[in-house]
Each structure stands twice: as C-alpha cells, then as structure tokens.
Design a protein around this motif. Structure first.
Motif, PDB file in Angstrom:
ATOM      1  N   CYS A  67      -3.102   2.412  -7.612  1.00 53.11           N
ATOM      2  CA  CYS A  67      -3.096   1.321  -8.579  1.00 53.11           C
ATOM      3  C   CYS A  67      -4.029   0.196  -8.156  1.00 53.11           C
ATOM      4  N   PHE A  68      -3.939  -0.241  -6.924  1.00 54.52           N
ATOM      5  CA  PHE A  68      -4.702  -1.415  -6.487  1.00 54.52           C
ATOM      6  C   PHE A  68      -6.177  -1.089  -6.268  1.00 54.52           C
ATOM      7  N   CYS A  69      -6.463   0.014  -5.621  1.00 55.26           N
ATOM      8  CA  CYS A  69      -7.840   0.350  -5.270  1.00 55.26           C
ATOM      9  C   CYS A  69      -8.546   1.163  -6.350  1.00 55.26           C
ATOM     10  N   GLY A  70      -7.787   1.733  -7.284  1.00 60.54           N
ATOM     11  CA  GLY A  70      -8.414   2.555  -8.313  1.00 60.54           C
ATOM     12  C   GLY A  70      -8.892   3.891  -7.788  1.00 60.54           C
ATOM     13  N   MET A  71      -8.337   4.347  -6.686  1.00 58.79           N
ATOM     14  CA  MET A  71      -8.782   5.602  -6.086  1.00 58.79           C
ATOM     15  C   MET A  71      -8.227   6.795  -6.846  1.00 58.79           C
ATOM     16  N   GLN A  72      -8.876   7.932  -6.683  1.00 55.61           N
ATOM     17  CA  GLN A  72      -8.389   9.167  -7.281  1.00 55.61           C
ATOM     18  C   GLN A  72      -7.210   9.692  -6.468  1.00 55.61           C
ATOM     19  N   TRP A  73      -6.348  10.445  -7.163  1.00 56.40           N
ATOM     20  CA  TRP A  73      -5.194  11.014  -6.481  1.00 56.40           C
ATOM     21  C   TRP A  73      -5.624  11.924  -5.334  1.00 56.40           C
ATOM     22  N   ARG A  74      -6.684  12.687  -5.531  1.00 54.39           N
ATOM     23  CA  ARG A  74      -7.152  13.588  -4.474  1.00 54.39           C
ATOM     24  C   ARG A  74      -7.630  12.809  -3.258  1.00 54.39           C
ATOM     25  N   ALA A  75      -8.311  11.681  -3.502  1.00 54.18           N
ATOM     26  CA  ALA A  75      -8.815  10.879  -2.385  1.00 54.18           C
ATOM     27  C   ALA A  75      -7.672  10.269  -1.588  1.00 54.18           C
ATOM     28  N   VAL A  76      -6.679   9.718  -2.278  1.00 47.99           N
ATOM     29  CA  VAL A  76      -5.536   9.137  -1.577  1.00 47.99           C
ATOM     30  C   VAL A  76      -4.770  10.215  -0.822  1.00 47.99           C
ATOM     31  N   GLY A  77      -4.616  11.382  -1.427  1.00 51.88           N
ATOM     32  CA  GLY A  77      -3.936  12.471  -0.734  1.00 51.88           C
ATOM     33  C   GLY A  77      -4.674  12.907   0.521  1.00 51.88           C
ATOM     34  N   HIS A  78      -6.004  12.943   0.437  1.00 52.50           N
ATOM     35  CA  HIS A  78      -6.799  13.330   1.606  1.00 52.50           C
ATOM     36  C   HIS A  78      -6.664  12.305   2.730  1.00 52.50           C
ATOM     37  N   LEU A  79      -6.680  11.023   2.384  1.00 47.98           N
ATOM     38  CA  LEU A  79      -6.604   9.981   3.404  1.00 47.98           C
ATOM     39  C   LEU A  79      -5.205   9.857   4.008  1.00 47.98           C
ATOM     40  N   SER A  80      -4.175  10.084   3.195  1.00 40.35           N
ATOM     41  CA  SER A  80      -2.808   9.919   3.686  1.00 40.35           C
ATOM     42  C   SER A  80      -2.252  11.166   4.353  1.00 40.35           C
ATOM     43  N   GLY A  81      -2.889  12.304   4.134  1.00 40.18           N
ATOM     44  CA  GLY A  81      -2.374  13.538   4.710  1.00 40.18           C
ATOM     45  C   GLY A  81      -1.262  14.169   3.891  1.00 40.18           C
ATOM     46  N   ILE A  82      -0.965  13.611   2.716  1.00 40.87           N
ATOM     47  CA  ILE A  82       0.045  14.152   1.811  1.00 40.87           C
ATOM     48  C   ILE A  82      -0.673  14.832   0.651  1.00 40.87           C
TER      49      ILE A  82
END
Length: 287
Positions: A67-82
C-alpha cells in the motif's frame, strides 16, 4: 459543529511512516485475535499450517508495504521471503472477512473519544477524488473536467478527516450519482444528519435520495475566483485526500476488484490512526 483539532502534538522531526509501521502491525494482530475469539475469523482448513508468529508479522508488514510503497505483490514476496501468493491470499481473505473495515471503525471511535468527542459524528463531509487507473483495473472512465481516465473514489469523512463510508466508480460517473452508495452505507450505519459537500452535489434527485435515507445534503461554495475557501469543516476531506496521496498504491489504481481498492484506502487510515494512538500512549506515559 466546530473545527477539526488534533490533541497530540506533532514531533519536530519530519514524517516517517516506516518508523511507526510496528504500530500498524500490532493493531492488525489485536484485531485478528479478537475476530478469532468471536468467530468472525474462522479457522482455515488445509494441509499447510496457518501463518503465525514472526511470519505473520512479516506478512502484515508486506501488505502495508504494498500500500505505502506501491510495490508489486511478487516484489514484496521476494524481499520478505514469503510467497507472494500467500501474501495476496491473506490480504484477500482478510478483506472478505471485513478485517480492515472493523479495525478502522474501532480505531476511529478510539481516536474520537481521545479527542473528547462522541464515538459517532453528527455531521460528515462528502467529496470525490479521481485517480488514473491501469487498463487491467476493475473499472475505467474519463473524467471530462479533470481530463483523467481512471476511477473516482467517493468518500464521507467526519471532522477529523477519517472515513465512515466510501465507494469507487468509473471516473465518468457524476458526483451526484457516485455518492449515493456512500449515503446508503452511512444510513446503514445509523447516521442521521447533514452531509456537507461542494456545489457539485446540488440537485433535486440527490436531495430526494438523501432525504429518503434520513440524510440532508448541504452543498456549499468552497471557492471563489479560483481560490479555495476553507468553509466550516468542509476542508478536512481535502486533507484526507492529501494523506491518501502519500500511499503510492492509490496514485494509479491497478486493483481488479472494487473491494480491494476500498481495502487499501482503509489500510491508509488504519496506518495513520495506529501511529497517532501510539504517540498518544507514549505521551501519556512520559507525562
């Protein structure tokens, strides 16, 4: 009716949402626990165990980052490890169960009581914001006045700028039509009172539709000669839109369902209220 006030003093440093993201995560965890206790969050069945502990905190933070950064779900998943599918499934499931709406209502009431007001407002301010949208968005239309092809978000806020009801339509839908579902939501919540808006909300059809719901639409002039005039409490909705613009997911709409767009708007104000209430508690302890 008075004007909007803020009892908590602001910090001298610049605003940093990341410094208060833990407050958002903590509030979501509290609400998830409450929903599990009252049965509104049924236990998920399946071969894999439910996300819990540190992984759950990381998943909630990942949804906030979308929500805040406007990142894609795939990008957030890659960075968080989830896995991004897990993140999206959690967000979609919590949206379907009404987690964000329920949490926002609780925080809004808590904030109003902390300000010395009643839990529910006696008047609201209505307005709309047109946002550009991607071709894959759930709806699209051209706002002829603002020359934007996208989605129009109609909202009703109380004097502190916190939303009570909101809806989304294609941008070519007129304000007097797009606000009717918002008024229906307000009436469903038991609101009976004036709804203040700009002169775009004039018209007998809207007045009659609002009167049938027990709401009086009060269109007032908020500008003269191209200059904005902060009339009564009508200006607070513009500040709410400014807060929303800080969250990049809402600057260009890409959601495939209206419910998910509404959920991200609710997440914005949950984040804001979580930060405010955390600071109120800190100030009370230090005093």
């Amino acid at each position: 009716m008075g004007t909007a006030v803020r009892p908590a003093s602001t910090t001298p440093t610049s605003w940093d949402a990341f410094s208060d993201v833990d407050a958002f995560v903590d509030e979501v965890l509290v609400e998830l626990t409450a929903m599990a206790a009252d049965g509104s969050r049924p236990t998920r069945s399946g071969p894999k165990p439910a996300v819990a502990g540190a992984a759950l905190r990381k998943a909630i933070m990942g949804i906030w980052c979308v929500c805040f950064c406007g990142m894609q779900w795939r990008a957030v998943g890659h960075l968080s490890g989830i896995p991004f599918g897990t993140l999206y499934s959690l967000f979609a499931r919590w949206t379907r169960l009404g987690l964000w709406r329920r949490l926002l209502d609780r925080l809004r009431r808590t904030w109003r009581l902390a300000c010395g007001d009643t839990a529910e407002p006696s008047a609201v301010v209505i307005d709309s914001r047109t946002c550009p949208s991607a071709p894959s968005c759930f709806a699209r239309g051209v706002d002829g006045g603002k020359k934007i092809c996208g989605v129009k978000v109609s909202i009703a806020v109380e004097k502190y700028g916190l939303p009570l009801a909101l809806d989304a339509t294609p941008a070519n839908v007129h304000d007097t039509t797009g606000i009717v579902p918002v008024l229906r939501q307000l009436a469903g919540r038991g609101f009976q009172g004036p709804a203040i808006g700009d002169l775009g909300y004039r018209g007998e059809r809207l007045a009659e539709a609002a009167a049938s719901l027990g709401i009086t639409v009060r269109p007032i002039a908020r500008g003269r000669d191209g200059m904005f005039i902060p009339t009564e409490i009508a200006w607070v909705v513009e500040r709410s839109f400014a807060w929303m613009s800080r969250y990049r997911r809402l600057n260009t709409i890409v959601e495939r369902t209206k419910e998910h767009l509404v959920a991200f708007v609710e997440i914005v104000f949950i984040s804001i209220l979580s930060r405010r209430l955390r600071r109120l508690t800190t100030q009370a302890v230090s005093a």
